[in-house]
Motif scaffolding. Structure first.
Motif, PDB file in Angstrom:
ATOM      1  N   SER A  91      36.637  23.028 -23.114  1.00 48.92           N
ATOM      2  CA  SER A  91      37.270  21.703 -23.204  1.00 48.92           C
ATOM      3  C   SER A  91      36.243  20.584 -23.155  1.00 48.92           C
ATOM      4  CB  SER A  91      38.283  21.527 -22.063  1.00 48.92           C
ATOM      5  OG  SER A  91      39.305  22.496 -22.156  1.00 48.92           O
ATOM      6  N   TYR A  92      34.996  20.899 -23.464  1.00 48.95           N
ATOM      7  CA  TYR A  92      33.947  19.873 -23.502  1.00 48.95           C
ATOM      8  C   TYR A  92      34.314  18.787 -24.525  1.00 48.95           C
ATOM      9  CZ  TYR A  92      29.370  17.738 -24.232  1.00 48.95           C
ATOM     10  OH  TYR A  92      28.329  16.854 -24.351  1.00 48.95           O
ATOM     11  N   SER A  93      34.153  17.552 -24.154  1.00 43.46           N
ATOM     12  CA  SER A  93      34.475  16.363 -24.957  1.00 43.46           C
ATOM     13  C   SER A  93      35.982  16.208 -25.170  1.00 43.46           C
ATOM     14  CB  SER A  93      33.767  16.400 -26.322  1.00 43.46           C
ATOM     15  OG  SER A  93      34.395  17.293 -27.219  1.00 43.46           O
ATOM     16  N   LYS A  94      36.793  16.876 -24.337  1.00 40.09           N
ATOM     17  CA  LYS A  94      38.250  16.704 -24.411  1.00 40.09           C
ATOM     18  C   LYS A  94      38.762  16.262 -23.034  1.00 40.09           C
ATOM     19  CE  LYS A  94      38.743  20.376 -27.852  1.00 40.09           C
ATOM     20  NZ  LYS A  94      39.363  21.705 -28.134  1.00 40.09           N
ATOM     21  N   PRO A  95      38.575  15.003 -22.688  1.00 40.90           N
ATOM     22  CA  PRO A  95      38.964  14.544 -21.348  1.00 40.90           C
ATOM     23  C   PRO A  95      40.429  14.799 -21.026  1.00 40.90           C
ATOM     24  CG  PRO A  95      37.691  12.867 -22.506  1.00 40.90           C
ATOM     25  CD  PRO A  95      38.027  13.923 -23.513  1.00 40.90           C
ATOM     26  N   GLN A  96      41.290  14.760 -22.038  1.00 40.65           N
ATOM     27  CA  GLN A  96      42.710  14.945 -21.784  1.00 40.65           C
ATOM     28  C   GLN A  96      43.013  16.351 -21.257  1.00 40.65           C
ATOM     29  OE1 GLN A  96      41.319  14.424 -24.670  1.00 40.65           O
ATOM     30  NE2 GLN A  96      41.913  15.998 -26.150  1.00 40.65           N
TER      31      GLN A  96
END
Length: 240
Positions: A91-96
């Motif tokens: 989930s890197y670069s997916k803050p949600q």
């Protein structure tokens, strides 16, 4: 002007990565905890190997208990690694994605609780056999263990039902209550075991030295575990 310079100047700059929230006291702490737990897991695996190698004559019940604890600890380590990989790599670069729980983190409290109860049952059985006058304490510790696994089970079920961490915060007390039950049961069983061993002194140096070693073993395996469980619970509360 060189051709490659024109190409660079005319190229479109890459899209900036989304701003990530600070992870130091959340998944960063989990990552550090996973590193430490994997070191301890290696020690547990080594101790399990030595146990089966040195004590092949032990009964099936004790061997089954050791095997079950090893399986539970293995699952716990796998879940920790899966959690770290999911949130910090996949989930890197997916803050949600950091807002939602995943199955491994949802089931983690239950597996941890099962491992604790199995370990506590070993000490409870030992006290039940060697110190009949303290059996009431064993019964109380058994009730605490049942309550402990109940809180952890409820916490895991709630985690599967509630999608986000923010919504789960109001039910975080379930995990804290389970940890409180674990600390109390550990403290009771360890204290009784130390008392029984201390009163078993005979005045003979060799025998008393063995008893001192057993007392130290009881402290290391029972009281220290309870202390770290207490610290873990306090850190969770402080983080909130």
């Amino acid at each position: 002007m060189p051709l490659h310079a024109n190409a660079i100047s005319s190229s479109t700059p890459p899209d900036p990565l989304p701003k990530l929230a600070a992870l130091d006291n959340t998944f960063g702490a989990l990552l550090l905890g996973t590193y430490g737990s994997l070191l301890l897991f290696g020690l547990t695996a080594h101790q399990t190997y030595r146990y089966f190698h040195l004590y092949p004559q032990d009964g099936r019940i004790l061997k089954s208990l050791v095997t079950t604890v090893m399986i539970a600890e293995t699952l716990t380590s796998i879940f920790c690694m899966h959690i770290c990989y999911h949130y910090l790599v996949k989930s890197y670069s997916k803050p949600q994605a950091l807002q939602f729980g995943i199955w491994s983190i949802d089931v983690y409290p239950l597996v941890t609780g099962i491992s604790m109860v199995i370990s506590q049952s070993f000490f409870a059985r030992r006290i039940w056999l060697v110190a009949p006058r303290f059996r009431l304490v064993v019964v109380v510790a058994g009730i605490l263990c049942l309550a402990e696994i109940g809180f952890f089970l409820t916490g895991s079920v709630k985690a599967f039902i509630i999608p986000t961490f923010q919504q789960y915060e109001e039910f975080q007390w379930l995990v804290s209550a389970g940890s409180t039950m674990a600390v109390t049961a550990d403290t009771l069983l360890t204290a009784v075991l130390i008392i029984v061993l201390h009163k078993s002194r005979t005045g003979i140096r060799r025998t008393d030295s063995m008893i001192d070693v057993m007392i130290m073993y009881a402290v290391n395996t029972g009281l220290l575990t309870g202390v770290f469980n207490l610290l873990s619970m306090l850190f969770v509360r402080a983080a909130h």
